[in-house]
Motif scaffolding. Structure first.
Motif, PDB file in Angstrom:
ATOM      1  N   GLU A 200     -81.479   8.674 -12.875  1.00 30.02           N
ATOM      2  CA  GLU A 200     -80.871   7.360 -13.099  1.00 30.02           C
ATOM      3  C   GLU A 200     -80.029   7.363 -14.355  1.00 30.02           C
ATOM      4  OE1 GLU A 200     -84.461   4.837 -12.697  1.00 30.02           O
ATOM      5  OE2 GLU A 200     -83.137   3.656 -11.376  1.00 30.02           O
ATOM      6  N   HIS A 201     -79.041   6.509 -14.360  1.00 32.09           N
ATOM      7  CA  HIS A 201     -78.203   6.313 -15.546  1.00 32.09           C
ATOM      8  C   HIS A 201     -77.414   7.554 -15.928  1.00 32.09           C
ATOM      9  CE1 HIS A 201     -80.496   2.714 -15.651  1.00 32.09           C
ATOM     10  NE2 HIS A 201     -81.599   3.323 -16.011  1.00 32.09           N
ATOM     11  N   THR A 202     -77.018   8.345 -14.944  1.00 26.52           N
ATOM     12  CA  THR A 202     -76.143   9.471 -15.261  1.00 26.52           C
ATOM     13  C   THR A 202     -74.983   9.507 -14.273  1.00 26.52           C
ATOM     14  OG1 THR A 202     -77.355  11.016 -13.847  1.00 26.52           O
ATOM     15  CG2 THR A 202     -77.978  10.946 -16.181  1.00 26.52           C
ATOM     16  N   TYR A 203     -73.861   9.876 -14.830  1.00 32.27           N
ATOM     17  CA  TYR A 203     -72.612  10.025 -14.081  1.00 32.27           C
ATOM     18  C   TYR A 203     -72.121  11.428 -14.368  1.00 32.27           C
ATOM     19  CZ  TYR A 203     -67.480   9.765 -13.760  1.00 32.27           C
ATOM     20  OH  TYR A 203     -66.159  10.016 -13.496  1.00 32.27           O
ATOM     21  N   SER A 204     -71.816  12.172 -13.315  1.00 35.02           N
ATOM     22  CA  SER A 204     -71.448  13.569 -13.490  1.00 35.02           C
ATOM     23  C   SER A 204     -70.133  13.865 -12.780  1.00 35.02           C
ATOM     24  CB  SER A 204     -72.575  14.435 -12.907  1.00 35.02           C
ATOM     25  OG  SER A 204     -72.133  15.737 -12.650  1.00 35.02           O
ATOM     26  N   VAL A 205     -69.246  14.589 -13.444  1.00 36.00           N
ATOM     27  CA  VAL A 205     -68.038  15.105 -12.790  1.00 36.00           C
ATOM     28  C   VAL A 205     -68.064  16.618 -12.939  1.00 36.00           C
ATOM     29  CG1 VAL A 205     -66.482  13.138 -12.923  1.00 36.00           C
ATOM     30  CG2 VAL A 205     -66.733  14.618 -14.908  1.00 36.00           C
ATOM     31  N   ALA A 206     -67.823  17.327 -11.823  1.00 38.08           N
ATOM     32  CA  ALA A 206     -67.973  18.783 -11.816  1.00 38.08           C
ATOM     33  C   ALA A 206     -66.788  19.446 -11.133  1.00 38.08           C
ATOM     34  CB  ALA A 206     -69.268  19.171 -11.091  1.00 38.08           C
ATOM     35  N   ALA A 207     -66.467  20.647 -11.573  1.00 42.58           N
ATOM     36  CA  ALA A 207     -65.338  21.398 -11.013  1.00 42.58           C
ATOM     37  C   ALA A 207     -65.711  22.866 -10.858  1.00 42.58           C
ATOM     38  CB  ALA A 207     -64.122  21.246 -11.919  1.00 42.58           C
ATOM     39  N   PRO A 208     -65.058  23.552  -9.905  1.00 40.97           N
ATOM     40  CA  PRO A 208     -65.416  24.941  -9.630  1.00 40.97           C
ATOM     41  C   PRO A 208     -64.820  25.947 -10.627  1.00 40.97           C
ATOM     42  CG  PRO A 208     -63.700  24.220  -8.120  1.00 40.97           C
ATOM     43  CD  PRO A 208     -64.069  23.025  -8.955  1.00 40.97           C
ATOM     44  N   ILE A 222     -69.354  17.617 -16.673  1.00 43.35           N
ATOM     45  CA  ILE A 222     -69.599  16.691 -17.782  1.00 43.35           C
ATOM     46  C   ILE A 222     -70.600  15.675 -17.252  1.00 43.35           C
ATOM     47  CG2 ILE A 222     -68.610  14.903 -19.278  1.00 43.35           C
ATOM     48  CD1 ILE A 222     -65.886  16.294 -18.963  1.00 43.35           C
ATOM     49  N   VAL A 223     -71.670  15.432 -17.998  1.00 37.18           N
ATOM     50  CA  VAL A 223     -72.640  14.417 -17.589  1.00 37.18           C
ATOM     51  C   VAL A 223     -72.665  13.321 -18.662  1.00 37.18           C
ATOM     52  CG1 VAL A 223     -74.993  13.919 -16.891  1.00 37.18           C
ATOM     53  CG2 VAL A 223     -73.994  16.148 -16.371  1.00 37.18           C
ATOM     54  N   ALA A 224     -72.376  12.104 -18.224  1.00 36.13           N
ATOM     55  CA  ALA A 224     -72.207  10.987 -19.144  1.00 36.13           C
ATOM     56  C   ALA A 224     -72.970   9.771 -18.622  1.00 36.13           C
ATOM     57  CB  ALA A 224     -70.729  10.673 -19.286  1.00 36.13           C
ATOM     58  N   HIS A 225     -72.858   8.680 -19.318  1.00 41.31           N
ATOM     59  CA  HIS A 225     -73.466   7.428 -18.881  1.00 41.31           C
ATOM     60  C   HIS A 225     -72.582   6.815 -17.786  1.00 41.31           C
ATOM     61  CE1 HIS A 225     -74.774   3.221 -19.076  1.00 41.31           C
ATOM     62  NE2 HIS A 225     -75.912   3.723 -19.520  1.00 41.31           N
ATOM     63  N   PRO A 226     -73.188   6.106 -16.820  1.00 44.24           N
ATOM     64  CA  PRO A 226     -72.370   5.503 -15.754  1.00 44.24           C
ATOM     65  C   PRO A 226     -71.209   4.655 -16.284  1.00 44.24           C
ATOM     66  CG  PRO A 226     -74.674   5.380 -15.154  1.00 44.24           C
ATOM     67  CD  PRO A 226     -74.635   5.949 -16.543  1.00 44.24           C
ATOM     68  N   ASP A 227     -71.395   4.012 -17.428  1.00 46.03           N
ATOM     69  CA  ASP A 227     -70.307   3.207 -17.988  1.00 46.03           C
ATOM     70  C   ASP A 227     -69.082   4.056 -18.321  1.00 46.03           C
ATOM     71  OD1 ASP A 227     -71.987   1.086 -17.802  1.00 46.03           O
ATOM     72  OD2 ASP A 227     -72.456   0.973 -19.948  1.00 46.03           O
ATOM     73  N   ASP A 228     -69.312   5.355 -18.508  1.00 50.52           N
ATOM     74  CA  ASP A 228     -68.211   6.241 -18.871  1.00 50.52           C
ATOM     75  C   ASP A 228     -67.294   6.547 -17.686  1.00 50.52           C
ATOM     76  OD1 ASP A 228     -68.815   6.625 -21.639  1.00 50.52           O
ATOM     77  OD2 ASP A 228     -70.540   7.820 -21.026  1.00 50.52           O
ATOM     78  N   ARG A 229     -67.650   6.005 -16.514  1.00 54.46           N
ATOM     79  CA  ARG A 229     -66.715   6.141 -15.388  1.00 54.46           C
ATOM     80  C   ARG A 229     -65.380   5.500 -15.731  1.00 54.46           C
ATOM     81  NH1 ARG A 229     -69.505   3.418 -10.578  1.00 54.46           N
ATOM     82  NH2 ARG A 229     -70.606   2.455 -12.335  1.00 54.46           N
ATOM     83  N   ALA A 230     -65.436   4.523 -16.636  1.00 52.97           N
ATOM     84  CA  ALA A 230     -64.196   3.857 -17.050  1.00 52.97           C
ATOM     85  C   ALA A 230     -63.270   4.827 -17.788  1.00 52.97           C
ATOM     86  CB  ALA A 230     -64.518   2.665 -17.940  1.00 52.97           C
TER      87      ALA A 230
END
Lengths: 253, 253
Positions: A200-208, A222-230
């Motif tokens: 919970e409370h994690t937002y992740s963007v990943a690349a190959p 990069i794993v950040a807080h969901p608010d960091d989607r902004a």
């Protein structure tokens, strides 16, 4: 497998089954009978094989008679050339990404049906995450896992489905109907995003990360807080970092 | 040991001897005959045991037929509980020491007659050093090694002397007459300093880390340029950091 009746395993396979017993859940310490049960070996055989491991330094015996993985695995493991080279090459790129984003940054490779974390770097104050080096997490429920799954042979996806992907959180996608188009998107965009699927409370963007011949050999996230989607900069930043690691590995795509 | 005549080793011991072959010099890749030679096993036995390791994930086979340590050692090794706990507990203290000194900081434990490096953190611009995580260096020629040797059972010192300590550089101390009083000084001052003994142009100050019952379980060092000897703050700083790690490990001395 229980007892040694009809146990067709070689002596070597039985020895390795003892080490495998330490790959399961728990705090990493096992009694002799835990080991016997997990490895499907009689207690007497287990006792003998555990002694071989202890003598070699692969297992340590606690004062209370429990066993744990020992220094020898650590010593050989951290020097395994493929992982060592990958980590050494990726490290400056990961450090830069942490410096520039003040978030968590991860590097993982596929190990069978799991994502194995080779590196994890965190800025002070970054959102807490459960991964650490050496941890294995499922492919279907993490950013790096989805990247690795999207680029794995088709039979890996079949095996993941056959194993029954677990729904860790309401957001976790587990069905073929959900996952197949999602993996296609990962392939076409060069990016996987994941929100509250494993933790919970994690937002992740990943690349190959690609190797010399173009094959996907790892994933960076990069794993950040969901608010960091902004923060619209992370998706491109993680792709650029993953390209950097790929170039340093010899990719010329 | 050559061939299998009079080879009294168990099947388990032979399997482990194959892994030991990868602990020697070189780039970490070996041919089947290298492995056979280093492990003292016939080629046919080696072939069979290597196959068991490959199947388990302990060895990988390159395209050119050479073998290297695989992901399984890494995966089990980094999760070995004792080392994992020690590293996790020490990490913030090491990070702080790097932040505050802008030097290299190391954490090592004794592994037989060697210092095994569990952590190495370096500030940007710090003096280049040869150690990295998983490397083993001799006890008599490094700061952390001298701390570990000073607090090891007497028979460890006897074994080090019997093995014939190597003089890496003119400054390296190798004789009992040199080392015995030096180790007494390490014990009485709580500090080991080393200058150009293992690597040129390095100055190291190291202090002991103690476990719950007061025994020395590790050593922390700062490694800097010899000119940094003028900085009189490092000896006390490394002792304070080592105490911090000890407290976090449960030491109440």
């Amino acid at each position: 497998m229980a007892g040694n009746r009809s146990d067709a395993r070689t002596a070597a396979q039985k020895l390795l089954a003892v080490a495998d017993a330490f790959d399961g859940p728990g705090d990493g310490t096992l009694t002799l009978s835990d080991i016997a049960q997990r490895s499907g070996l009689p207690l007497s055989t287990t006792h003998r094989l555990v002694r071989d491991w202890v003598e070699w330094g692969g297992l340590d015996r606690d004062d209370d008679g429990r066993y744990r993985l020992g220094l020898r695995f650590f010593s050989l493991g951290v020097r395994a050339p493929t992982q060592r080279r990958m980590r050494a090459i990726a490290r400056p790129f990961l450090d830069d990404l942490v410096d520039l984003t003040h978030q968590n940054v991860q590097l993982a490779v596929r190990d069978g049906l799991a994502a194995l974390y080779l590196e994890r770097r965190s800025a002070k104050g970054a959102v807490p995450i459960i991964t650490e080096v050496g941890v294995r997490l499922p492919l279907h429920a993490t950013g790096v896992g989805l990247v690795l799954l999207a680029h794995a042979p088709a039979e890996v996806f079949e095996s993941v489905l056959a194993a029954g992907p677990r729904r860790y959180l309401p957001n976790t996608m587990t069905t073929e109907a959900e996952l197949r188009p999602r993996l296609a998107t990962v392939r076409s965009t060069g990016l996987a995003t994941s929100l509250d699927e494993m933790t919970e409370h994690t937002y992740s963007v990943a690349a190959p990360v690609r190797g010399r011949s173009g094959e996907v050999v790892a994933a960076v996230s990069i794993v950040a807080h969901p608010d960091d989607r902004a923060n619209r900069e992370y998706p491109l930043a993680v792709r650029v970092a993953a390209r950097g690691v790929s170039r340093a590995l010899g990719w010329r795509g």
